[in-house]
Write an enzyme that holds these catalytic residues in place. Structure first.
Site, PDB file in Angstrom:
ATOM      1  N   LYS A  22       0.847  -1.205   0.000  1.00 37.88           N
ATOM      2  CA  LYS A  22       0.000   0.000   0.000  1.00 37.88           C
ATOM      3  C   LYS A  22       0.878   1.248   0.000  1.00 37.88           C
ATOM      4  O   LYS A  22       0.660   2.168  -0.781  1.00 37.88           O
ATOM      5  CB  LYS A  22      -0.878   0.010   1.242  1.00 37.88           C
ATOM      6  CG  LYS A  22      -1.539   1.348   1.539  1.00 37.88           C
ATOM      7  CD  LYS A  22      -2.457   1.313   2.737  1.00 37.88           C
ATOM      8  CE  LYS A  22      -1.766   1.582   4.015  1.00 37.88           C
ATOM      9  NZ  LYS A  22      -1.482   3.011   4.303  1.00 37.88           N
ATOM     10  N   ASP A 304       4.390   0.618  11.948  1.00 40.64           N
ATOM     11  CA  ASP A 304       3.182  -0.013  11.402  1.00 40.64           C
ATOM     12  C   ASP A 304       3.021  -1.459  11.851  1.00 40.64           C
ATOM     13  O   ASP A 304       1.999  -2.079  11.564  1.00 40.64           O
ATOM     14  CB  ASP A 304       3.182   0.043   9.873  1.00 40.64           C
ATOM     15  CG  ASP A 304       3.009   1.460   9.364  1.00 40.64           C
ATOM     16  OD1 ASP A 304       3.196   1.678   8.156  1.00 40.64           O
ATOM     17  OD2 ASP A 304       2.715   2.348  10.184  1.00 40.64           O
ATOM     18  N   ARG A 395      -8.829  -0.424   4.662  1.00 35.63           N
ATOM     19  CA  ARG A 395      -7.976   0.610   4.069  1.00 35.63           C
ATOM     20  C   ARG A 395      -6.642   0.023   3.632  1.00 35.63           C
ATOM     21  O   ARG A 395      -6.042   0.480   2.666  1.00 35.63           O
ATOM     22  CB  ARG A 395      -7.729   1.744   5.072  1.00 35.63           C
ATOM     23  CG  ARG A 395      -8.922   2.638   5.322  1.00 35.63           C
ATOM     24  CD  ARG A 395      -8.515   3.841   6.141  1.00 35.63           C
ATOM     25  NE  ARG A 395      -7.269   4.393   5.617  1.00 35.63           N
ATOM     26  CZ  ARG A 395      -6.390   5.080   6.353  1.00 35.63           C
ATOM     27  NH1 ARG A 395      -6.635   5.292   7.626  1.00 35.63           N
ATOM     28  NH2 ARG A 395      -5.281   5.558   5.825  1.00 35.63           N
TER      29      ARG A 395
HETATM   30  C1  EPZ Z   1       3.966   6.997   6.148  1.00 31.03           C
HETATM   31  O1  EPZ Z   1       3.181   8.005   6.744  1.00 31.03           O
HETATM   32  C2  EPZ Z   1       3.074   5.772   6.056  1.00 31.03           C
HETATM   33  N1  EPZ Z   1       1.932   6.061   5.187  1.00 31.03           N
HETATM   34  C3  EPZ Z   1       2.595   5.372   7.452  1.00 31.03           C
HETATM   35  O2  EPZ Z   1       1.821   4.187   7.319  1.00 31.03           O
HETATM   36  C4  EPZ Z   1       3.820   5.062   8.306  1.00 31.03           C
HETATM   37  O3  EPZ Z   1       3.404   4.761   9.629  1.00 31.03           O
HETATM   38  C5  EPZ Z   1       4.752   6.288   8.336  1.00 31.03           C
HETATM   39  O4  EPZ Z   1       5.100   6.669   6.978  1.00 31.03           O
HETATM   40  C6  EPZ Z   1       6.036   6.008   9.087  1.00 31.03           C
HETATM   41  O5  EPZ Z   1       6.688   4.931   8.512  1.00 31.03           O
HETATM   42  C7  EPZ Z   1       2.110   6.043   3.846  1.00 31.03           C
HETATM   43  O6  EPZ Z   1       3.194   5.810   3.352  1.00 31.03           O
HETATM   44  C8  EPZ Z   1       0.876   6.302   3.018  1.00 31.03           C
HETATM   45  P1  EPZ Z   1       5.981  10.334   8.344  1.00 31.03           P
HETATM   46  P2  EPZ Z   1       3.733   9.534   6.809  1.00 31.03           P
HETATM   47  O7  EPZ Z   1       5.848  11.603   7.597  1.00 31.03           O
HETATM   48  O8  EPZ Z   1       4.483   9.830   5.576  1.00 31.03           O
HETATM   49  C9  EPZ Z   1       6.170  13.501  11.848  1.00 31.03           C
HETATM   50  C10 EPZ Z   1      -0.039   2.782   7.650  1.00 31.03           C
HETATM   51  O9  EPZ Z   1      -0.568   2.256   8.648  1.00 31.03           O
HETATM   52  N2  EPZ Z   1       6.085  14.501  10.777  1.00 31.03           N
HETATM   53  O10 EPZ Z   1       7.191   9.497   8.150  1.00 31.03           O
HETATM   54  O11 EPZ Z   1       2.603  10.422   7.182  1.00 31.03           O
HETATM   55  C11 EPZ Z   1       4.838  12.777  12.013  1.00 31.03           C
HETATM   56  O12 EPZ Z   1       3.985  13.515  12.865  1.00 31.03           O
HETATM   57  C12 EPZ Z   1       0.434   4.224   7.714  1.00 31.03           C
HETATM   58  O13 EPZ Z   1       0.156   2.187   6.561  1.00 31.03           O
HETATM   59  C13 EPZ Z   1       6.271  15.847  11.109  1.00 31.03           C
HETATM   60  O14 EPZ Z   1       6.498  16.189  12.266  1.00 31.03           O
HETATM   61  O15 EPZ Z   1       4.722   9.412   8.051  1.00 31.03           O
HETATM   62  C14 EPZ Z   1       5.243  11.478  12.637  1.00 31.03           C
HETATM   63  O16 EPZ Z   1       5.397  11.666  14.042  1.00 31.03           O
HETATM   64  C15 EPZ Z   1       0.204   4.848   9.075  1.00 31.03           C
HETATM   65  N3  EPZ Z   1       6.178  16.786  10.130  1.00 31.03           N
HETATM   66  C16 EPZ Z   1       6.619  11.207  12.009  1.00 31.03           C
HETATM   67  O17 EPZ Z   1       7.060  12.452  11.457  1.00 31.03           O
HETATM   68  C17 EPZ Z   1       5.934  16.443   8.824  1.00 31.03           C
HETATM   69  O18 EPZ Z   1       5.880  17.339   7.955  1.00 31.03           O
HETATM   70  C18 EPZ Z   1       6.589  10.169  10.879  1.00 31.03           C
HETATM   71  O19 EPZ Z   1       5.732  10.650   9.895  1.00 31.03           O
HETATM   72  C19 EPZ Z   1       5.748  15.079   8.515  1.00 31.03           C
HETATM   73  C20 EPZ Z   1       5.828  14.134   9.503  1.00 31.03           C
END
Ligand code: EPZ
Length: 415
Positions: A22, A304, A395
Protein backbone atom coordinates in the site's frame (compact mmCIF):
# COMPACT_ATOMS: atom_id res chain seq x y z
CA UNK A 1 -20.48 -0.67 10.25
CA UNK A 2 -19.17 -4.14 9.35
CA UNK A 3 -17.84 -6.38 12.12
CA UNK A 4 -15.47 -9.37 12.14
CA UNK A 5 -16.78 -12.25 14.25
CA UNK A 6 -13.79 -14.43 15.13
CA UNK A 7 -13.86 -17.88 16.73
CA UNK A 8 -10.54 -18.10 18.58
CA UNK A 9 -8.25 -21.04 19.28
CA UNK A 10 -7.46 -22.22 15.74
CA UNK A 11 -3.93 -22.55 14.41
CA UNK A 12 -3.02 -20.30 11.49
CA UNK A 13 -0.72 -21.83 8.90
CA UNK A 14 -0.08 -22.73 5.30
CA UNK A 15 1.02 -20.48 2.45
CA UNK A 16 0.04 -16.83 2.15
CA UNK A 17 0.72 -14.42 -0.70
CA UNK A 18 1.02 -10.64 -0.46
CA UNK A 19 0.14 -7.98 -3.00
CA UNK A 20 2.13 -4.83 -3.77
CA UNK A 21 2.69 -2.59 -0.77
CA UNK A 22 0.00 0.00 0.00
CA UNK A 23 2.69 2.49 1.01
CA UNK A 24 4.54 1.98 -2.26
CA UNK A 25 1.45 2.01 -4.50
CA UNK A 26 0.02 5.27 -3.11
CA UNK A 27 3.02 7.52 -3.97
CA UNK A 28 3.45 5.68 -7.29
CA UNK A 29 -0.16 6.49 -8.20
CA UNK A 30 0.50 10.13 -7.28
CA UNK A 31 3.64 10.14 -9.43
CA UNK A 32 1.60 8.92 -12.44
CA UNK A 33 0.38 12.53 -12.73
CA UNK A 34 3.90 13.60 -13.73
CA UNK A 35 3.48 12.21 -17.26
CA UNK A 36 0.78 12.51 -19.89
CA UNK A 37 1.46 8.92 -20.95
CA UNK A 38 -0.13 5.79 -19.47
CA UNK A 39 1.16 4.27 -16.26
CA UNK A 40 0.35 0.64 -15.36
CA UNK A 41 0.71 -0.65 -11.80
CA UNK A 42 0.68 -4.44 -11.43
CA UNK A 43 -0.23 -6.71 -8.49
CA UNK A 44 -2.15 -3.79 -7.00
CA UNK A 45 -4.16 -4.61 -3.85
CA UNK A 46 -7.92 -4.03 -3.75
CA UNK A 47 -7.94 -1.74 -0.73
CA UNK A 48 -9.85 1.43 0.14
CA UNK A 49 -6.80 3.72 0.18
CA UNK A 50 -6.00 2.77 -3.41
CA UNK A 51 -9.63 3.31 -4.46
CA UNK A 52 -9.59 6.76 -2.82
CA UNK A 53 -6.33 7.70 -4.53
CA UNK A 54 -7.75 6.65 -7.92
CA UNK A 55 -10.86 8.74 -7.20
CA UNK A 56 -8.65 11.76 -6.48
CA UNK A 57 -6.75 11.24 -9.75
CA UNK A 58 -10.05 11.02 -11.64
CA UNK A 59 -11.29 14.30 -10.17
CA UNK A 60 -8.07 15.86 -11.47
CA UNK A 61 -9.00 14.62 -14.95
CA UNK A 62 -7.06 11.35 -15.16
CA UNK A 63 -8.52 8.21 -16.75
CA UNK A 64 -8.19 5.35 -14.24
CA UNK A 65 -9.18 1.73 -14.76
CA UNK A 66 -8.59 -1.61 -13.06
CA UNK A 67 -8.47 -5.10 -14.56
CA UNK A 68 -8.01 -7.59 -11.75
CA UNK A 69 -4.78 -6.66 -9.99
CA UNK A 70 -3.66 -4.32 -12.77
CA UNK A 71 -4.44 -0.61 -12.51
CA UNK A 72 -3.82 1.86 -15.31
CA UNK A 73 -3.75 5.66 -15.13
CA UNK A 74 -3.86 7.96 -18.14
CA UNK A 75 -3.07 11.50 -17.07
CA UNK A 76 -3.03 13.10 -20.52
CA UNK A 77 -6.40 14.68 -19.84
CA UNK A 78 -5.48 15.91 -16.37
CA UNK A 79 -6.26 19.60 -15.96
CA UNK A 80 -7.08 19.94 -12.27
CA UNK A 81 -4.66 21.18 -9.69
CA UNK A 82 -7.19 21.56 -6.88
CA UNK A 83 -7.45 18.58 -4.58
CA UNK A 84 -11.08 17.69 -3.74
CA UNK A 85 -11.60 18.49 -0.06
CA UNK A 86 -13.82 15.53 0.79
CA UNK A 87 -11.41 13.02 -0.75
CA UNK A 88 -8.24 14.47 0.69
CA UNK A 89 -9.84 14.36 4.13
CA UNK A 90 -10.60 10.67 3.72
CA UNK A 91 -7.09 9.89 2.57
CA UNK A 92 -4.37 11.52 4.62
CA UNK A 93 -1.62 10.32 2.36
CA UNK A 94 -3.14 12.39 -0.45
CA UNK A 95 -0.88 15.15 0.89
CA UNK A 96 1.91 13.86 -1.30
CA UNK A 97 -0.22 14.73 -4.30
CA UNK A 98 1.15 18.25 -3.71
CA UNK A 99 4.53 17.30 -5.15
CA UNK A 100 3.13 15.62 -8.25
CA UNK A 101 0.50 18.32 -8.92
CA UNK A 102 3.17 21.02 -8.60
CA UNK A 103 5.53 19.03 -10.82
CA UNK A 104 2.85 18.80 -13.49
CA UNK A 105 0.99 22.11 -13.26
CA UNK A 106 3.37 24.37 -11.31
CA UNK A 107 0.52 25.17 -8.96
CA UNK A 108 -1.63 23.27 -6.48
CA UNK A 109 -4.45 23.86 -4.04
CA UNK A 110 -4.73 21.23 -1.35
CA UNK A 111 -6.72 20.80 1.82
CA UNK A 112 -4.84 20.90 5.08
CA UNK A 113 -5.04 17.19 6.03
CA UNK A 114 -6.35 16.83 9.57
CA UNK A 115 -4.73 14.70 12.17
CA UNK A 116 -5.96 11.18 12.47
CA UNK A 117 -6.34 8.45 15.03
CA UNK A 118 -2.59 8.01 15.50
CA UNK A 119 -1.48 11.58 15.86
CA UNK A 120 -1.49 15.21 14.72
CA UNK A 121 0.24 14.31 11.46
CA UNK A 122 1.77 17.79 10.83
CA UNK A 123 3.07 18.63 7.35
CA UNK A 124 5.67 21.28 8.24
CA UNK A 125 8.46 19.20 6.69
CA UNK A 126 6.51 18.77 3.44
CA UNK A 127 6.10 22.57 3.26
CA UNK A 128 9.75 23.18 4.20
CA UNK A 129 10.80 20.89 1.34
CA UNK A 130 8.57 22.57 -1.24
CA UNK A 131 9.71 26.05 -0.17
CA UNK A 132 13.32 24.89 -0.69
CA UNK A 133 12.31 24.20 -4.31
CA UNK A 134 11.05 27.76 -4.76
CA UNK A 135 7.36 27.05 -4.20
CA UNK A 136 5.51 29.92 -2.51
CA UNK A 137 2.77 28.79 -0.13
CA UNK A 138 -0.24 30.62 1.27
CA UNK A 139 -2.40 28.99 3.94
CA UNK A 140 -5.98 30.13 4.41
CA UNK A 141 -9.41 28.64 5.23
CA UNK A 142 -7.89 25.21 5.82
CA UNK A 143 -6.40 25.19 2.35
CA UNK A 144 -2.84 25.55 1.09
CA UNK A 145 -2.38 27.55 -2.13
CA UNK A 146 0.91 26.60 -3.80
CA UNK A 147 2.55 28.70 -6.53
CA UNK A 148 5.29 26.75 -8.26
CA UNK A 149 5.90 29.18 -11.13
CA UNK A 150 9.50 29.51 -9.99
CA UNK A 151 10.00 25.82 -9.18
CA UNK A 152 13.75 25.06 -9.21
CA UNK A 153 16.23 22.62 -7.74
CA UNK A 154 17.05 23.11 -4.10
CA UNK A 155 18.37 21.43 -0.98
CA UNK A 156 16.29 20.53 2.07
CA UNK A 157 17.32 19.02 5.39
CA UNK A 158 14.42 17.11 6.95
CA UNK A 159 14.38 17.56 10.73
CA UNK A 160 12.82 14.08 10.87
CA UNK A 161 13.16 11.42 8.12
CA UNK A 162 9.52 11.82 7.12
CA UNK A 163 8.39 9.26 4.51
CA UNK A 164 5.72 11.51 3.01
CA UNK A 165 7.88 14.64 2.96
CA UNK A 166 10.68 12.70 1.25
CA UNK A 167 8.23 11.45 -1.39
CA UNK A 168 6.67 14.88 -1.93
CA UNK A 169 10.04 16.50 -2.58
CA UNK A 170 11.15 13.66 -4.89
CA UNK A 171 8.03 14.18 -7.02
CA UNK A 172 8.17 17.99 -7.06
CA UNK A 173 11.90 17.98 -7.90
CA UNK A 174 11.77 15.43 -10.74
CA UNK A 175 10.68 18.03 -13.32
CA UNK A 176 12.19 21.07 -11.60
CA UNK A 177 15.12 22.65 -13.50
CA UNK A 178 18.40 21.99 -11.71
CA UNK A 179 19.63 19.64 -9.00
CA UNK A 180 17.85 18.93 -5.71
CA UNK A 181 19.03 17.13 -2.61
CA UNK A 182 17.09 15.72 0.34
CA UNK A 183 19.21 15.37 3.47
CA UNK A 184 18.10 13.15 6.36
CA UNK A 185 15.73 11.50 3.87
CA UNK A 186 13.53 8.57 4.89
CA UNK A 187 15.13 5.22 3.93
CA UNK A 188 12.07 2.94 3.78
CA UNK A 189 11.90 0.28 1.01
CA UNK A 190 8.89 2.15 -0.37
CA UNK A 191 11.12 5.19 -0.99
CA UNK A 192 13.57 3.00 -2.94
CA UNK A 193 10.60 1.67 -4.90
CA UNK A 194 9.38 5.17 -5.75
CA UNK A 195 12.86 6.05 -7.04
CA UNK A 196 12.94 2.86 -9.12
CA UNK A 197 9.50 3.61 -10.57
CA UNK A 198 10.23 7.27 -11.33
CA UNK A 199 13.55 6.39 -12.96
CA UNK A 200 11.62 3.90 -15.11
CA UNK A 201 9.61 6.95 -16.21
CA UNK A 202 12.84 8.75 -17.15
CA UNK A 203 13.58 10.61 -13.93
CA UNK A 204 17.15 11.00 -12.68
CA UNK A 205 17.06 10.14 -8.97
CA UNK A 206 19.69 8.40 -6.88
CA UNK A 207 20.41 7.68 -3.24
CA UNK A 208 17.01 6.34 -2.15
CA UNK A 209 17.56 3.92 0.72
CA UNK A 210 20.23 6.21 2.14
CA UNK A 211 19.73 9.46 4.05
CA UNK A 212 20.76 11.55 1.02
CA UNK A 213 18.71 11.55 -2.17
CA UNK A 214 19.77 13.59 -5.22
CA UNK A 215 17.34 14.47 -8.03
CA UNK A 216 18.45 15.95 -11.38
CA UNK A 217 15.43 17.69 -12.91
CA UNK A 218 14.46 16.55 -16.44
CA UNK A 219 12.21 18.07 -19.12
CA UNK A 220 9.55 15.39 -19.16
CA UNK A 221 8.69 11.88 -17.97
CA UNK A 222 7.16 9.03 -19.98
CA UNK A 223 4.80 6.21 -19.05
CA UNK A 224 5.85 2.95 -17.39
CA UNK A 225 4.53 -0.48 -16.43
CA UNK A 226 5.65 -1.40 -12.93
CA UNK A 227 5.13 -3.93 -10.11
CA UNK A 228 5.82 -2.30 -6.71
CA UNK A 229 7.49 -4.12 -3.82
CA UNK A 230 5.46 -6.66 -1.81
CA UNK A 231 3.69 -5.34 1.27
CA UNK A 232 6.06 -5.93 4.19
CA UNK A 233 3.44 -4.89 6.78
CA UNK A 234 0.79 -7.28 5.46
CA UNK A 235 3.50 -9.97 5.40
CA UNK A 236 4.46 -9.16 9.00
CA UNK A 237 0.81 -9.30 10.01
CA UNK A 238 0.47 -12.85 8.60
CA UNK A 239 3.69 -13.92 10.37
CA UNK A 240 2.31 -12.69 13.71
CA UNK A 241 -0.99 -14.49 13.01
CA UNK A 242 0.91 -17.79 12.83
CA UNK A 243 3.19 -16.92 15.77
CA UNK A 244 0.27 -16.01 18.05
CA UNK A 245 -1.69 -19.21 17.30
CA UNK A 246 1.17 -21.75 17.43
CA UNK A 247 1.16 -22.25 13.67
CA UNK A 248 3.60 -22.61 10.80
CA UNK A 249 3.46 -20.34 7.75
CA UNK A 250 5.21 -19.47 4.51
CA UNK A 251 4.57 -15.91 3.26
CA UNK A 252 5.58 -16.28 -0.36
CA UNK A 253 6.92 -13.27 -2.23
CA UNK A 254 7.74 -11.37 0.97
CA UNK A 255 11.27 -9.96 1.16
CA UNK A 256 13.08 -10.75 4.40
CA UNK A 257 15.44 -7.78 4.05
CA UNK A 258 12.47 -5.37 4.23
CA UNK A 259 11.38 -6.88 7.55
CA UNK A 260 14.70 -7.62 9.25
CA UNK A 261 13.79 -5.79 12.47
CA UNK A 262 10.44 -7.61 12.71
CA UNK A 263 11.99 -11.03 11.99
CA UNK A 264 14.57 -10.33 14.69
CA UNK A 265 11.83 -9.67 17.28
CA UNK A 266 9.86 -12.75 16.22
CA UNK A 267 13.03 -14.79 16.80
CA UNK A 268 13.50 -13.12 20.20
CA UNK A 269 9.93 -14.23 20.98
CA UNK A 270 11.01 -17.82 20.28
CA UNK A 271 9.86 -18.29 16.70
CA UNK A 272 11.91 -20.15 14.13
CA UNK A 273 12.15 -17.71 11.20
CA UNK A 274 13.88 -18.16 7.86
CA UNK A 275 14.05 -15.54 5.10
CA UNK A 276 14.32 -17.53 1.87
CA UNK A 277 14.48 -16.58 -1.82
CA UNK A 278 10.81 -17.49 -2.26
CA UNK A 279 9.54 -15.74 0.85
CA UNK A 280 9.58 -15.92 4.65
CA UNK A 281 9.01 -19.07 6.72
CA UNK A 282 7.93 -19.01 10.39
CA UNK A 283 7.26 -21.78 12.90
CA UNK A 284 5.83 -20.74 16.27
CA UNK A 285 7.21 -22.07 19.59
CA UNK A 286 5.08 -23.91 22.14
CA UNK A 287 5.10 -20.75 24.23
CA UNK A 288 6.05 -17.23 23.12
CA UNK A 289 8.55 -15.22 25.18
CA UNK A 290 8.27 -11.58 26.18
CA UNK A 291 10.19 -9.04 24.06
CA UNK A 292 11.26 -5.40 24.02
CA UNK A 293 10.27 -3.29 20.99
CA UNK A 294 11.16 0.32 20.23
CA UNK A 295 9.75 1.69 16.97
CA UNK A 296 12.09 3.72 14.75
CA UNK A 297 12.30 4.98 11.16
CA UNK A 298 13.60 2.32 8.76
CA UNK A 299 15.69 0.18 9.20
CA UNK A 300 14.49 0.22 12.80
CA UNK A 301 11.39 -1.62 13.98
CA UNK A 302 8.44 -0.27 11.88
CA UNK A 303 5.73 1.65 13.71
CA UNK A 304 3.18 -0.01 11.40
CA UNK A 305 3.93 -3.37 13.10
CA UNK A 306 3.75 -2.06 16.69
CA UNK A 307 0.08 -2.86 17.29
CA UNK A 308 0.39 -6.39 15.89
CA UNK A 309 3.41 -7.08 18.13
CA UNK A 310 1.48 -5.80 21.15
CA UNK A 311 -1.17 -8.45 20.47
CA UNK A 312 1.62 -11.05 20.46
CA UNK A 313 3.02 -9.72 23.74
CA UNK A 314 -0.39 -10.14 25.37
CA UNK A 315 -0.02 -13.94 25.17
CA UNK A 316 3.77 -14.23 25.59
CA UNK A 317 5.15 -15.44 28.93
CA UNK A 318 6.76 -12.63 30.86
CA UNK A 319 6.63 -8.85 30.73
CA UNK A 320 7.21 -7.04 27.41
CA UNK A 321 8.00 -3.37 26.88
CA UNK A 322 6.94 -1.46 23.75
CA UNK A 323 8.05 2.12 23.03
CA UNK A 324 6.34 4.03 20.20
CA UNK A 325 8.82 6.69 19.06
CA UNK A 326 7.34 7.62 15.68
CA UNK A 327 3.71 8.67 16.37
CA UNK A 328 2.56 10.36 19.53
CA UNK A 329 -0.77 8.59 19.88
CA UNK A 330 -0.52 5.08 18.51
CA UNK A 331 -1.71 2.93 21.45
CA UNK A 332 -5.44 3.14 20.63
CA UNK A 333 -5.59 -0.65 20.51
CA UNK A 334 -4.38 -1.04 24.14
CA UNK A 335 -7.71 -0.28 25.89
CA UNK A 336 -9.44 -2.61 23.43
CA UNK A 337 -6.97 -5.41 24.18
CA UNK A 338 -7.60 -4.82 27.89
CA UNK A 339 -11.29 -5.62 27.23
CA UNK A 340 -10.00 -9.04 26.15
CA UNK A 341 -8.15 -9.51 29.42
CA UNK A 342 -4.76 -8.10 28.44
CA UNK A 343 -2.61 -6.64 31.22
CA UNK A 344 -1.26 -3.44 29.60
CA UNK A 345 -0.10 -0.32 31.39
CA UNK A 346 0.65 2.85 29.41
CA UNK A 347 3.21 5.48 30.39
CA UNK A 348 3.16 8.14 27.64
CA UNK A 349 4.98 6.48 24.72
CA UNK A 350 5.74 3.28 26.63
CA UNK A 351 3.50 0.24 27.05
CA UNK A 352 4.28 -2.45 29.64
CA UNK A 353 2.54 -5.71 28.71
CA UNK A 354 2.37 -8.62 31.14
CA UNK A 355 1.62 -11.76 29.13
CA UNK A 356 -1.31 -13.99 30.01
CA UNK A 357 -4.42 -15.28 28.25
CA UNK A 358 -7.00 -13.44 26.17
CA UNK A 359 -10.73 -14.04 26.16
CA UNK A 360 -13.12 -13.10 23.38
CA UNK A 361 -14.96 -9.74 23.66
CA UNK A 362 -16.64 -7.04 21.55
CA UNK A 363 -13.92 -4.51 20.65
CA UNK A 364 -13.56 -1.57 18.25
CA UNK A 365 -10.77 -0.75 15.82
CA UNK A 366 -9.59 2.87 16.13
CA UNK A 367 -7.15 2.79 13.21
CA UNK A 368 -5.92 0.51 10.44
CA UNK A 369 -3.09 -1.38 12.18
CA UNK A 370 -4.90 -1.39 15.54
CA UNK A 371 -7.79 -3.13 13.80
CA UNK A 372 -5.42 -5.75 12.41
CA UNK A 373 -3.98 -6.25 15.91
CA UNK A 374 -7.44 -6.81 17.42
CA UNK A 375 -8.17 -9.35 14.68
CA UNK A 376 -4.94 -11.19 15.53
CA UNK A 377 -5.85 -11.12 19.22
CA UNK A 378 -9.23 -12.64 18.35
CA UNK A 379 -7.49 -15.51 16.60
CA UNK A 380 -5.88 -16.69 19.85
CA UNK A 381 -8.51 -15.54 22.39
CA UNK A 382 -10.70 -18.12 24.11
CA UNK A 383 -14.21 -17.85 22.73
CA UNK A 384 -15.64 -15.39 20.20
CA UNK A 385 -14.31 -11.88 19.52
CA UNK A 386 -16.19 -9.25 17.54
CA UNK A 387 -14.11 -6.46 16.00
CA UNK A 388 -16.04 -3.32 14.99
CA UNK A 389 -14.67 -0.94 12.37
CA UNK A 390 -13.75 -3.36 9.60
CA UNK A 391 -13.77 -0.54 6.98
CA UNK A 392 -10.69 0.84 8.77
CA UNK A 393 -8.97 -2.52 8.21
CA UNK A 394 -10.12 -2.50 4.56
CA UNK A 395 -7.98 0.61 4.07
CA UNK A 396 -4.79 -1.47 4.12
CA UNK A 397 -5.78 -5.14 3.90
CA UNK A 398 -7.50 -6.84 0.98
CA UNK A 399 -10.22 -9.03 2.60
CA UNK A 400 -8.15 -9.85 5.71
CA UNK A 401 -10.91 -12.23 6.88
CA UNK A 402 -10.79 -14.27 3.69
CA UNK A 403 -6.98 -14.33 3.70
CA UNK A 404 -6.87 -15.60 7.31
CA UNK A 405 -9.71 -18.09 6.74
CA UNK A 406 -7.65 -19.59 3.91
CA UNK A 407 -4.96 -20.14 6.57
CA UNK A 408 -7.29 -21.90 9.02
CA UNK A 409 -9.09 -19.06 10.80
CA UNK A 410 -12.84 -18.89 11.41
CA UNK A 411 -13.79 -15.26 10.74
CA UNK A 412 -17.17 -14.07 9.50
CA UNK A 413 -17.80 -10.54 8.25
CA UNK A 414 -21.22 -9.44 9.50
CA UNK A 415 -23.13 -6.20 8.97
C1 EPZ B 1 3.97 7.00 6.15
O1 EPZ B 1 3.18 8.00 6.74
C2 EPZ B 1 3.07 5.77 6.06
N1 EPZ B 1 1.93 6.06 5.19
C3 EPZ B 1 2.60 5.37 7.45
O2 EPZ B 1 1.82 4.19 7.32
C4 EPZ B 1 3.82 5.06 8.31
O3 EPZ B 1 3.40 4.76 9.63
C5 EPZ B 1 4.75 6.29 8.34
O4 EPZ B 1 5.10 6.67 6.98
C6 EPZ B 1 6.04 6.01 9.09
O5 EPZ B 1 6.69 4.93 8.51
C7 EPZ B 1 2.11 6.04 3.85
O6 EPZ B 1 3.19 5.81 3.35
C8 EPZ B 1 0.88 6.30 3.02
P1 EPZ B 1 5.98 10.33 8.34
P2 EPZ B 1 3.73 9.53 6.81
O7 EPZ B 1 5.85 11.60 7.60
O8 EPZ B 1 4.48 9.83 5.58
C9 EPZ B 1 6.17 13.50 11.85
C10 EPZ B 1 -0.04 2.78 7.65
O9 EPZ B 1 -0.57 2.26 8.65
N2 EPZ B 1 6.08 14.50 10.78
O10 EPZ B 1 7.19 9.50 8.15
O11 EPZ B 1 2.60 10.42 7.18
C11 EPZ B 1 4.84 12.78 12.01
O12 EPZ B 1 3.98 13.51 12.87
C12 EPZ B 1 0.43 4.22 7.71
O13 EPZ B 1 0.16 2.19 6.56
C13 EPZ B 1 6.27 15.85 11.11
O14 EPZ B 1 6.50 16.19 12.27
O15 EPZ B 1 4.72 9.41 8.05
C14 EPZ B 1 5.24 11.48 12.64
O16 EPZ B 1 5.40 11.67 14.04
C15 EPZ B 1 0.20 4.85 9.08
N3 EPZ B 1 6.18 16.79 10.13
C16 EPZ B 1 6.62 11.21 12.01
O17 EPZ B 1 7.06 12.45 11.46
C17 EPZ B 1 5.93 16.44 8.82
O18 EPZ B 1 5.88 17.34 7.95
C18 EPZ B 1 6.59 10.17 10.88
O19 EPZ B 1 5.73 10.65 9.89
C19 EPZ B 1 5.75 15.08 8.51
C20 EPZ B 1 5.83 14.13 9.50
Amino acid sequence: MDVYRIAGGRRIGGTARVRAAKNAVLPILAAALLTDETVIVQNCPRIADVDNMLAILETLGCQCSREGAQVSIGASGATGWEMPRHLSKSLRSSIFMMGSILGRFRRATVTYPGGCEIGQRPIDLHLKGLRALGVSLREAHGMIYCDGARLHGGEVHLDFPSVGATENVMMAAALAPGRSAILNAAREPEIVDLQRFMNAMGAKIEGAGTDRIVIEGVERLHGACYEPVPDRIVAGTYLVAAAITGGEIEVSGARGADLAAVLDKLRCAGCEVEAQETGIFLRAPEKLSAIEVSTQPYPGFPTDMQAQMMALCCVASGTSVIVENVFENRFGHAPQLRCMGADIRLFDRMAVVRGGRLTGARVAARDLRGGAALTLAGLCAEGVTEVEGVPLIDRGYEALDEALNALGADIRRIQ
